[in-house]
Scaffold this motif. Structure first.
Motif, mmCIF file in Angstrom:
data_model
loop_
_atom_site.group_PDB
_atom_site.id
_atom_site.type_symbol
_atom_site.label_atom_id
_atom_site.label_comp_id
_atom_site.label_asym_id
_atom_site.label_seq_id
_atom_site.Cartn_x
_atom_site.Cartn_y
_atom_site.Cartn_z
ATOM 1 N N LEU A 1 0.832 -1.203 -0.060
ATOM 2 C CA LEU A 1 -0.052 -0.011 0.146
ATOM 3 C C LEU A 1 0.869 1.297 0.103
ATOM 4 C CD1 LEU A 1 -2.501 -1.083 2.641
ATOM 5 C CD2 LEU A 1 -2.893 -1.158 -0.081
ATOM 6 N N CYS A 2 0.451 2.246 -0.867
ATOM 7 C CA CYS A 2 1.199 3.444 -0.922
ATOM 8 C C CYS A 2 0.364 4.544 -0.197
ATOM 9 C CB CYS A 2 1.427 3.801 -2.281
ATOM 10 S SG CYS A 2 2.632 2.640 -2.847
ATOM 11 N N GLY A 3 0.966 5.509 0.491
ATOM 12 C CA GLY A 3 0.359 6.507 1.296
ATOM 13 C C GLY A 3 -0.459 6.051 2.435
ATOM 14 N N THR A 4 -1.549 6.890 2.683
ATOM 15 C CA THR A 4 -2.077 6.458 4.192
ATOM 16 C C THR A 4 -2.991 4.946 3.833
ATOM 17 O OG1 THR A 4 -4.420 7.475 3.875
ATOM 18 C CG2 THR A 4 -2.377 8.644 5.025
ATOM 19 N N LYS A 5 -3.035 4.184 4.734
ATOM 20 C CA LYS A 5 -3.516 2.779 4.332
ATOM 21 C C LYS A 5 -5.186 3.066 4.205
ATOM 22 C CE LYS A 5 -4.599 -1.595 6.674
ATOM 23 N NZ LYS A 5 -4.230 -2.496 7.768
ATOM 24 N N ALA A 6 -5.666 3.831 4.945
ATOM 25 C CA ALA A 6 -7.231 4.032 4.868
ATOM 26 C C ALA A 6 -7.461 4.697 3.299
ATOM 27 C CB ALA A 6 -7.707 5.173 5.833
ATOM 28 N N THR A 7 -6.585 5.610 2.954
ATOM 29 C CA THR A 7 -6.884 6.185 1.495
ATOM 30 C C THR A 7 -6.466 5.119 0.377
ATOM 31 O OG1 THR A 7 -6.356 8.369 2.403
ATOM 32 C CG2 THR A 7 -6.090 7.946 0.133
ATOM 33 N N ALA A 8 -5.326 4.525 0.543
ATOM 34 C CA ALA A 8 -5.164 3.410 -0.378
ATOM 35 C C ALA A 8 -6.137 2.322 -0.486
ATOM 36 C CB ALA A 8 -3.768 2.674 -0.051
ATOM 37 N N LEU A 9 -6.554 1.892 0.888
ATOM 38 C CA LEU A 9 -7.815 0.941 0.893
ATOM 39 C C LEU A 9 -9.059 1.162 0.029
ATOM 40 C CD1 LEU A 9 -7.132 -0.847 4.294
ATOM 41 C CD2 LEU A 9 -6.849 -1.968 2.020
ATOM 42 N N SER A 10 -9.243 2.417 0.323
ATOM 43 C CA SER A 10 -10.528 3.099 -0.250
ATOM 44 C C SER A 10 -10.451 3.211 -1.728
ATOM 45 C CB SER A 10 -10.731 4.467 0.386
ATOM 46 O OG SER A 10 -11.941 5.056 -0.302
ATOM 47 N N THR A 11 -9.438 3.506 -2.064
ATOM 48 C CA THR A 11 -9.148 3.632 -3.821
ATOM 49 C C THR A 11 -9.141 2.263 -4.460
ATOM 50 O OG1 THR A 11 -7.745 5.432 -3.387
ATOM 51 C CG2 THR A 11 -7.415 4.138 -5.499
ATOM 52 N N ILE A 12 -8.488 1.299 -3.789
ATOM 53 C CA ILE A 12 -8.600 -0.147 -4.255
ATOM 54 C C ILE A 12 -10.120 -0.593 -4.227
ATOM 55 C CG2 ILE A 12 -7.758 -2.344 -4.039
ATOM 56 C CD1 ILE A 12 -5.272 -1.063 -3.064
ATOM 57 N N ARG A 13 -10.709 -0.296 -3.071
ATOM 58 C CA ARG A 13 -11.883 -0.907 -3.115
ATOM 59 C C ARG A 13 -13.007 -0.228 -3.920
ATOM 60 N NH1 ARG A 13 -12.637 0.897 1.828
ATOM 61 N NH2 ARG A 13 -11.771 -0.727 2.816
ATOM 62 N N SER B 1 2.225 -5.246 9.478
ATOM 63 C CA SER B 1 1.431 -4.193 10.395
ATOM 64 C C SER B 1 0.639 -3.580 9.567
ATOM 65 C CB SER B 1 2.034 -3.752 11.327
ATOM 66 O OG SER B 1 3.302 -2.707 10.739
ATOM 67 N N GLY B 2 0.859 -3.282 8.212
ATOM 68 C CA GLY B 2 0.349 -2.178 7.649
ATOM 69 C C GLY B 2 -0.255 -2.948 6.372
ATOM 70 N N CYS B 3 -0.490 -4.041 6.027
ATOM 71 C CA CYS B 3 -0.698 -4.522 4.680
ATOM 72 C C CYS B 3 -2.157 -4.328 4.530
ATOM 73 C CB CYS B 3 -0.138 -6.023 4.602
ATOM 74 S SG CYS B 3 -0.846 -7.114 5.629
ATOM 75 N N ALA B 4 -2.656 -4.723 3.314
ATOM 76 C CA ALA B 4 -4.215 -4.946 2.796
ATOM 77 C C ALA B 4 -4.516 -6.548 3.472
ATOM 78 C CB ALA B 4 -4.368 -4.823 1.475
ATOM 79 N N THR B 5 -5.495 -6.636 3.840
ATOM 80 C CA THR B 5 -6.100 -7.908 4.190
ATOM 81 C C THR B 5 -7.438 -8.159 3.533
ATOM 82 O OG1 THR B 5 -7.220 -7.242 6.198
ATOM 83 C CG2 THR B 5 -4.963 -7.860 6.300
ATOM 84 N N GLU C 1 -10.182 -8.784 5.148
ATOM 85 C CA GLU C 1 -10.807 -8.197 5.970
ATOM 86 C C GLU C 1 -11.105 -6.750 5.889
ATOM 87 O OE1 GLU C 1 -8.677 -10.549 7.313
ATOM 88 O OE2 GLU C 1 -10.166 -12.041 7.434
ATOM 89 N N SER C 2 -9.765 -6.058 5.695
ATOM 90 C CA SER C 2 -9.607 -4.484 5.530
ATOM 91 C C SER C 2 -10.222 -4.181 4.162
ATOM 92 C CB SER C 2 -8.349 -4.110 5.924
ATOM 93 O OG SER C 2 -7.447 -4.543 5.032
ATOM 94 N N LEU C 3 -9.712 -4.998 3.155
ATOM 95 C CA LEU C 3 -10.407 -4.663 1.768
ATOM 96 C C LEU C 3 -11.721 -5.012 1.509
ATOM 97 C CD1 LEU C 3 -9.145 -3.185 -0.797
ATOM 98 C CD2 LEU C 3 -8.373 -5.268 -1.348
#
Length: 154
Positions: free
Chosen positions: A90-102, A125-129, A131-133
């Motif tokens: 993930l690049c940038g903040t985890k929440a923003t990156a996950l939101s973009t990919i989602r 500790s900071g990867c996409a899972t 559950e998170s995606l």
């Protein structure tokens, strides 16, 4: 090939060029070859699905798919799985990156296409899972600085 073997081959090849774009494209090509080695057909790199306003790193096409425009554009019924590939997670903040990919994945899902996220290397500790995606995630190796990468088992 294990995830670590796939990533190691990419890292070795990336040393040939000092260009982030090259490294990202190379990761996609190495994954495409690893899929082919397992008998899984994959599209060319950077393709599109009709009606989905997103570029895809790779698609796993359905048997008999006949993409148009030199293999760049698939009908939704021709695309089985859309794949998002990240060399370094993930690049940038985890929440923003996950939101973009989602958001990308939701577009494809609405068209009837399954999606997966594949990271060649990320921090545990900071990867996409899954559950998170909300979609299947495969993290091939974990980065442990200054130690070398460790195979994740994915």
């Amino acid at each position: 090939m294990t995830g670590l073997e796939i990533v190691t081959s990419c890292v070795a090849a990336c040393e040939l060029a000092d260009c982030n774009k090259f490294e990202g494209h190379l990761a996609v090509e190495i994954l495409r070859q690893a899929l082919a080695d397992e008998g899984i057909a994959a599209s060319a790199r950077d393709v599109f699905i009709q009606g989905v306003p997103v570029e895809w790193d790779l698609l796993v096409p359905r048997v008999g798919a006949s993409p148009s425009f030199n293999g760049l554009l698939y009908e939704p019924t021709e695309a089985k799985v859309a794949i998002e590939v990240k060399l370094s997670g993930l690049c940038g903040t985890k929440a923003t990156a996950l939101s973009t990919i989602r958001g990308k994945f939701e577009h494809a899902q609405a068209a009837g296409v399954h999606c997966v996220y594949i990271a060649f290397c990320d921090r545990q500790s900071g990867c996409a899972t899954d559950e998170s995606l909300g979609f299947p995630c495969f993290n091939l190796t974990w980065s442990h600085k200054p130690k070398p990468r460790a195979d994740s088992g994915d």
